[in-house]
Design a protein around this motif. Structure first.
Motif, mmCIF file in Angstrom:
data_model
loop_
_atom_site.group_PDB
_atom_site.id
_atom_site.type_symbol
_atom_site.label_atom_id
_atom_site.label_comp_id
_atom_site.label_asym_id
_atom_site.label_seq_id
_atom_site.Cartn_x
_atom_site.Cartn_y
_atom_site.Cartn_z
ATOM 1 N N MET A 1 0.855 -1.167 0.000
ATOM 2 C CA MET A 1 0.000 0.000 0.000
ATOM 3 C C MET A 1 0.901 1.230 0.000
ATOM 4 O O MET A 1 1.781 1.367 0.839
ATOM 5 N N ASP A 2 0.696 2.106 -0.932
ATOM 6 C CA ASP A 2 1.542 3.288 -1.014
ATOM 7 C C ASP A 2 0.998 4.408 -0.122
ATOM 8 O O ASP A 2 -0.065 4.303 0.465
ATOM 9 N N GLU A 3 1.774 5.469 -0.015
ATOM 10 C CA GLU A 3 1.440 6.570 0.896
ATOM 11 C C GLU A 3 0.117 7.235 0.540
ATOM 12 O O GLU A 3 -0.667 7.604 1.409
ATOM 13 N N THR A 4 -0.184 7.378 -0.762
ATOM 14 C CA THR A 4 -1.418 8.042 -1.189
ATOM 15 C C THR A 4 -2.651 7.253 -0.766
ATOM 16 O O THR A 4 -3.625 7.817 -0.275
ATOM 17 N N SER A 5 -2.619 5.932 -0.945
ATOM 18 C CA SER A 5 -3.798 5.144 -0.589
ATOM 19 C C SER A 5 -4.004 5.066 0.917
ATOM 20 O O SER A 5 -5.106 4.822 1.385
ATOM 21 N N ARG A 6 -2.933 5.267 1.707
ATOM 22 C CA ARG A 6 -3.089 5.288 3.162
ATOM 23 C C ARG A 6 -3.839 6.521 3.623
ATOM 24 O O ARG A 6 -4.394 6.544 4.704
ATOM 25 N N ARG A 7 -3.840 7.561 2.822
ATOM 26 C CA ARG A 7 -4.519 8.794 3.193
ATOM 27 C C ARG A 7 -6.019 8.732 2.925
ATOM 28 O O ARG A 7 -6.766 9.531 3.473
ATOM 29 N N GLN A 8 -6.454 7.832 2.083
ATOM 30 C CA GLN A 8 -7.876 7.686 1.785
ATOM 31 C C GLN A 8 -8.568 7.032 2.976
ATOM 32 O O GLN A 8 -7.969 6.228 3.694
ATOM 33 N N GLN A 13 -8.454 2.584 7.047
ATOM 34 C CA GLN A 13 -9.095 1.481 7.754
ATOM 35 C C GLN A 13 -8.312 0.176 7.533
ATOM 36 O O GLN A 13 -8.053 -0.556 8.486
ATOM 37 N N ILE A 14 -7.926 -0.084 6.290
ATOM 38 C CA ILE A 14 -7.172 -1.303 5.984
ATOM 39 C C ILE A 14 -5.820 -1.271 6.692
ATOM 40 O O ILE A 14 -5.394 -2.266 7.284
ATOM 41 N N TYR A 15 -5.132 -0.135 6.630
ATOM 42 C CA TYR A 15 -3.806 -0.012 7.228
ATOM 43 C C TYR A 15 -3.869 -0.159 8.746
ATOM 44 O O TYR A 15 -3.034 -0.837 9.347
ATOM 45 N N SER A 16 -4.859 0.427 9.386
ATOM 46 C CA SER A 16 -4.964 0.300 10.841
ATOM 47 C C SER A 16 -5.284 -1.127 11.244
ATOM 48 O O SER A 16 -4.821 -1.602 12.282
ATOM 49 N N HIS A 17 -6.050 -1.822 10.426
ATOM 50 C CA HIS A 17 -6.354 -3.231 10.707
ATOM 51 C C HIS A 17 -5.087 -4.065 10.603
ATOM 52 O O HIS A 17 -4.827 -4.935 11.434
ATOM 53 N N ARG A 18 -4.270 -3.784 9.605
ATOM 54 C CA ARG A 18 -3.006 -4.507 9.445
ATOM 55 C C ARG A 18 -2.104 -4.292 10.650
ATOM 56 O O ARG A 18 -1.449 -5.218 11.123
ATOM 57 N N MET A 19 -2.062 -3.076 11.144
ATOM 58 C CA MET A 19 -1.190 -2.771 12.273
ATOM 59 C C MET A 19 -1.598 -3.534 13.529
ATOM 60 O O MET A 19 -0.763 -3.827 14.374
ATOM 61 N N SER A 20 -2.857 -3.872 13.659
ATOM 62 C CA SER A 20 -3.296 -4.585 14.859
ATOM 63 C C SER A 20 -3.348 -6.095 14.669
ATOM 64 O O SER A 20 -3.427 -6.821 15.645
ATOM 65 N N VAL A 21 -3.299 -6.574 13.433
ATOM 66 C CA VAL A 21 -3.417 -8.011 13.188
ATOM 67 C C VAL A 21 -2.088 -8.618 12.740
ATOM 68 O O VAL A 21 -1.642 -9.621 13.292
ATOM 69 N N VAL A 22 -1.450 -8.043 11.754
ATOM 70 C CA VAL A 22 -0.275 -8.647 11.140
ATOM 71 C C VAL A 22 1.019 -8.244 11.822
ATOM 72 O O VAL A 22 1.865 -9.099 12.108
ATOM 73 N N GLU A 23 1.205 -6.980 12.091
ATOM 74 C CA GLU A 23 2.484 -6.494 12.592
ATOM 75 C C GLU A 23 2.896 -7.105 13.938
ATOM 76 O O GLU A 23 4.076 -7.380 14.135
ATOM 77 N N PRO A 24 1.992 -7.357 14.880
ATOM 78 C CA PRO A 24 2.427 -7.991 16.132
ATOM 79 C C PRO A 24 3.035 -9.379 15.924
ATOM 80 O O PRO A 24 3.930 -9.779 16.662
#
Length: 70
Positions: A1-8, A13-24
């Protein structure tokens, strides 16, 4: 996911979900299991080593939280 799509809104929502599910999971395997580099060579052997670390991670989760589903 690039920087522009993270701003949408949907991208946030997708990025925050990844941070709580995948990154740990990566944090646990990298920090607690001390996997900062693979000790084997060849794609097949590295995949096997990665799968072994993932198996250990999942078995630990079952041992710790498995009783909650019963």
């Amino acid at each position: 996911m690039d920087e522009t799509s993270r701003r949408q809104p949907h991208g946030k929502q997708i990025y925050s979900h990844r941070m709580s599910v995948v990154e740990p999971v990566f944090g646990n395997i990298g920090t607690n299991k001390r996997l900062n580099r693979f000790s084997l060579r060849s794609k097949t052997k590295v995949q096997g080593q990665w799968q072994l670390y993932c198996l250990v991670h999942n078995v630990e989760k079952l041992a710790k939280y498995g009783h909650l589903s019963q």
